[in-house]
Design a protein around this motif. Structure first.
Motif, mmCIF file in Angstrom:
data_model
loop_
_atom_site.group_PDB
_atom_site.id
_atom_site.type_symbol
_atom_site.label_atom_id
_atom_site.label_comp_id
_atom_site.label_asym_id
_atom_site.label_seq_id
_atom_site.Cartn_x
_atom_site.Cartn_y
_atom_site.Cartn_z
ATOM 1 N N GLU A 222 -34.403 39.419 -5.459
ATOM 2 C CA GLU A 222 -34.400 38.383 -6.848
ATOM 3 C C GLU A 222 -33.378 38.489 -7.564
ATOM 4 O O GLU A 222 -32.722 37.360 -7.652
ATOM 5 C CB GLU A 222 -35.660 38.621 -7.715
ATOM 6 N N LEU B 274 -37.716 43.008 -11.790
ATOM 7 C CA LEU B 274 -37.326 42.191 -10.674
ATOM 8 C C LEU B 274 -37.046 42.906 -9.635
ATOM 9 O O LEU B 274 -36.285 44.050 -9.539
ATOM 10 C CB LEU B 274 -36.030 41.336 -11.090
ATOM 11 N N TRP C 163 -30.013 35.666 -7.654
ATOM 12 C CA TRP C 163 -29.529 35.137 -8.983
ATOM 13 C C TRP C 163 -28.009 35.313 -8.943
ATOM 14 O O TRP C 163 -27.045 34.260 -9.142
ATOM 15 C CB TRP C 163 -30.198 35.832 -10.175
ATOM 16 N N TRP D 121 -38.377 29.102 -14.230
ATOM 17 C CA TRP D 121 -38.818 30.377 -14.736
ATOM 18 C C TRP D 121 -39.736 30.020 -16.079
ATOM 19 O O TRP D 121 -40.896 30.545 -16.261
ATOM 20 C CB TRP D 121 -37.713 31.476 -15.055
#
Length: 279
Positions: A76, A72, A80, A100
């Motif tokens: 990204e 990732l 989150w 996802w």
């Protein structure tokens, strides 16, 4: 193109798993290998590329899972963490998890990616980028979102039973929550023992509770190698007596090789492979 033969250890380093996992995948036919005159395994780079390509294609959970190299980017991961910090409502996180899942096709792939996010949260706390309170809030919101997704898989009559617990003194159990999600997707009923259950109680329950699997988790903060070895050996012995399997997960310093009757996982793809094989 160079298609050299690689040793088990070199192959494990390329795939990001343990040498014992590479051997198991070879025995299960997931990773093609050749043998030297002395009986040692050798793996061609083309076979490794094929395995990684299978993971990238995102096979459905009904197929034999292929291990994945999880990456990732920073944006990204930041997205989150910011999402988890932004609101007390878990609905946006649940929606992101299910997005996802729709893209990846199985919860074990989602779990492996969330493992990267969890590590980043830990680093953010250690570096002072987030406070202890924020780390606790982020972790709890993520926990609630994962458990809400797990509710999509209600227990079925006659399903095999798994007992989940952390190692002695271990307070980090989000990895165990992800384990529950993967197990429930695989058709297992999950019993949650969680944190700080006495070893003797776990041992007795394994012997008399009808479980087919016990998952024991320890984070990187668990560095008592003697204690972890004792726990693993005690519970592996109890599992052997009833034909159950002990799974050792997390980044803790578990014994290598694991005791007879136990196996060590470094990612949820390995757990999904075991479940698919019906062991």
């Amino acid at each position: 193109m160079n298609d050299e033969l690689l040793t088990t250890r070199a192959t494990s380093q390329l795939l990001g798993v343990s040498p014992s996992t590479v051997k198991r995948w070879s025995e299960q036919g997931l990773l093609a290998c050749e043998h030297t005159a002395g009986g040692h395994r050798r793996f061609r780079r083309s076979a490794i590329r094929a395995l990684l390509a299978a993971a990238d294609r995102g096979a459905t959970s009904r197929e034999s899972p292929a291990p994945a190299v999880v990456e990732l980017n920073d944006s990204e991961i930041d997205a989150w963490i910011n999402r988890l910090l932004a609101t007390m409502d878990v609905a946006p996180t649940v929606a992101a998890l299910r997005a996802w899942y729709d893209a990846l096709g199985s919860w074990w792939r989602v779990a492996d990616r969330l493992g990267v996010v969890l590590a980043a949260i830990g680093h953010a706390w250690a570096s002072g980028a987030i406070t202890v309170l924020e780390e606790h809030l982020v972790s709890e919101r993520l926990r609630r979102a994962i458990l809400r997704c797990a509710e999509d898989f209600p227990a079925q009559p006659g399903a095999p039973c798994a007992l989940l617990a952390t190692a002695n003194g271990e307070d980090h159990d989000l990895g165990l929550v992800l384990c529950e999600l993967v197990l429930r997707e695989g058709g297992w009923t999950v019993l949650w023992s969680g944190r700080r259950s006495p070893l003797r109680s776990l041992e007795d329950y394994v012997r008399h509770g009808g479980v087919g699997l016990m998952a024991l988790s320890a984070s990187s903060y668990a560095t008592d190698t003697i204690g972890l070895t004792q726990e693993a050996e005690t519970l592996a012995s109890a599992c052997r007596q009833v034909g159950a399997t002990l799974v050792l997960g997390g980044a803790g310093l578990w014994p290598e090789p694991p005791p007879l009757g136990a196996f060590r996982i470094h990612g949820f793809g390995e757990l999904a492979t075991w479940l698919h094989a019906g062991r």
